[in-house]
Design an enzyme around this catalytic site. Structure first.
Site, mmCIF file in Angstrom:
data_model
loop_
_atom_site.group_PDB
_atom_site.id
_atom_site.type_symbol
_atom_site.label_atom_id
_atom_site.label_comp_id
_atom_site.label_asym_id
_atom_site.label_seq_id
_atom_site.Cartn_x
_atom_site.Cartn_y
_atom_site.Cartn_z
ATOM 1 N N THR A 181 0.759 -1.221 -0.050
ATOM 2 C CA THR A 181 0.084 -0.037 -0.195
ATOM 3 C C THR A 181 0.800 1.223 0.076
ATOM 4 O OG1 THR A 181 -1.777 -1.155 1.080
ATOM 5 C CG2 THR A 181 -1.818 1.207 1.561
ATOM 6 N N ARG A 209 -14.262 -7.193 -0.615
ATOM 7 C CA ARG A 209 -13.603 -6.857 0.517
ATOM 8 C C ARG A 209 -12.942 -5.585 0.814
ATOM 9 N NH1 ARG A 209 -8.016 -5.535 2.368
ATOM 10 N NH2 ARG A 209 -7.830 -6.015 4.309
ATOM 11 N N GLY A 211 -10.494 -2.843 3.033
ATOM 12 C CA GLY A 211 -9.819 -2.693 4.207
ATOM 13 C C GLY A 211 -9.646 -1.665 4.853
ATOM 14 N N ASP A 212 -8.759 -1.305 5.615
ATOM 15 C CA ASP A 212 -8.706 -0.004 6.311
ATOM 16 C C ASP A 212 -8.477 1.230 5.627
ATOM 17 O OD1 ASP A 212 -6.102 -1.044 5.865
ATOM 18 O OD2 ASP A 212 -5.132 0.443 7.108
ATOM 19 N N THR A 232 -0.457 1.354 6.634
ATOM 20 C CA THR A 232 -0.379 0.155 6.061
ATOM 21 C C THR A 232 -0.103 -1.041 6.855
ATOM 22 O OG1 THR A 232 0.994 -0.884 4.514
ATOM 23 C CG2 THR A 232 2.100 0.626 5.880
ATOM 24 N N GLY A 233 -0.917 -1.905 6.428
ATOM 25 C CA GLY A 233 -0.664 -3.323 7.018
ATOM 26 C C GLY A 233 -1.790 -4.327 6.973
ATOM 27 N N GLY A 235 -5.317 -4.922 7.257
ATOM 28 C CA GLY A 235 -6.436 -3.951 7.448
ATOM 29 C C GLY A 235 -7.714 -4.381 8.266
#
Ligand code: ASP
Length: 314
Positions: A181, A209, A211-212, A232-233, A235
């Protein structure tokens, strides 16, 4: 002394040093350096933080080795679905798109949601319709796909896994599979803050889906009174921790310093089992870039005006 500050990231994760060749590492470093230098020059000549983070993220999206825009990871159907968000600390205006399939630059469409609609978050088919209505550049599904991403998705599907782009647990076939990301945070000459984040999400994710990254308060946050954050990671853990808002809240209500707030917020993600990192700038111009993974692709410009690039802890 200049008030301008800038940090960009290209994702955090298990960056396997052994498989990152010197040439590939140099390629990443060159891209991060060039994009940060250009963004900082724009700030120095009076560009607003919100314009600069949008522009920097567009450049990161266009760079094929990062998981956003061209080169985004693919979902379980082998298709790219893009998430992005942007927030202006001066006004707390925000815009986001989730599971979009056609914007050439997802962050540009998120900015359009903020500036040109009465909404904050648009998902799915509505994002594509807005891009068409506004005449923003759109592309076919093949634009996002690189050969390495297709191989990465096939491998994850075969193993029945949903993986972070930069996750080495399924023995990604090339170093480019471990980048992630992208995001940017900035403080401009007037002291205004802004943040932007963009991603293809996680490899082999379920269709639809999110994510964050498109969730304001999870992957992105900006408030002139406190800080600007881009995460980032993994989510799901960042959403469950309201990571970006948590950094803000620790400063606003707990009077914590930016670095302490960033580390503590990330520790809450980790306590659920989540890995990743964040970049942040506070109202005073301090910079924090904590991560709990092996590395995080990042570049920053602090009070000395010099462009720094790093991948690992050193
Ligand atoms: N945070 C992104 C997501 O979960 C992935 C990443 O940061 O690489 O969609």
């Amino acid at each position: 002394m200049s008030r301008c500050r800038l940090v960009i990231h290209g994702g955090a994760g298990v960056i396997d040093r052994a498989s990152l060749t010197a040439e590939r590492e140099a390629e990443f470093r060159r891209a991060l350096h060039a994009i940060a230098a250009d963004a900082y020059a724009r700030l120095q000549t009076g560009a607003t933080a919100i314009d600069v983070v949008e522009n920097a993220v567009m450049a990161l999206e266009d760079f094929p080795l990062f998981n956003a825009g061209h080169g985004a990871v693919l979902n379980a159907d082998g298709v790219a679905e893009l998430d992005a968000s942007i927030m202006d600390g001066a006004t707390r205006a925000a815009g986001a798109i989730a599971a979009a399939r056609t914007p050439r630059n997802p962050i540009q469409l998120a900015r359009a949601v903020m500036d040109r609609t009465e909404h904050v978050l648009l998902a799915g088919a509505g994002t594509d319709r807005l891009a068409a209505e506004l005449g923003l550049p759109q592309v076919g599904p093949d634009y996002y796909v690189t050969a390495e991403r297709a191989e990465q998705q096939r491998l994850a599907a075969r193993l029945g896994k949903v993986t972070l782009d930069h996750d080495a647990v399924f023995n990604a076939p090339s170093p480019s599979d471990k980048t992630g990301t992208v995001g940017a945070v900035a403080r401009d000459a007037h002291g205004h803050l802004a943040a932007a984040t963009s991603t293809g999400g996680m490899t082999n994710k379920r269709v639809g889906r999110c994510g964050d990254t498109p969730i304001i308060g999870a992957g992105t946050w900006a408030d002139d009174a406190t800080c600007a954050v881009s995460a980032t990671g993994h989510g799901e853990y960042f959403i469950r921790s309201a990571l970006a808002y948590d950094v803000h809240a620790r400063i606003a209500y707990g009077a914590q310093l930016l670095m302490d707030a960033g580390r503590a917020a990330l520790a809450r993600v980790q306590s659920l089992g989540g890995t990743g990192g964040l970049i942040a700038i506070d109202a005073g111009g301090n910079i924090a870039m904590p991560y709990n993974s092996e590395g995080m692709y990042r570049a920053w410009v602090g009070s000395d005006g010099a462009v720094n690039v790093a991948i690992y802890a050193n």
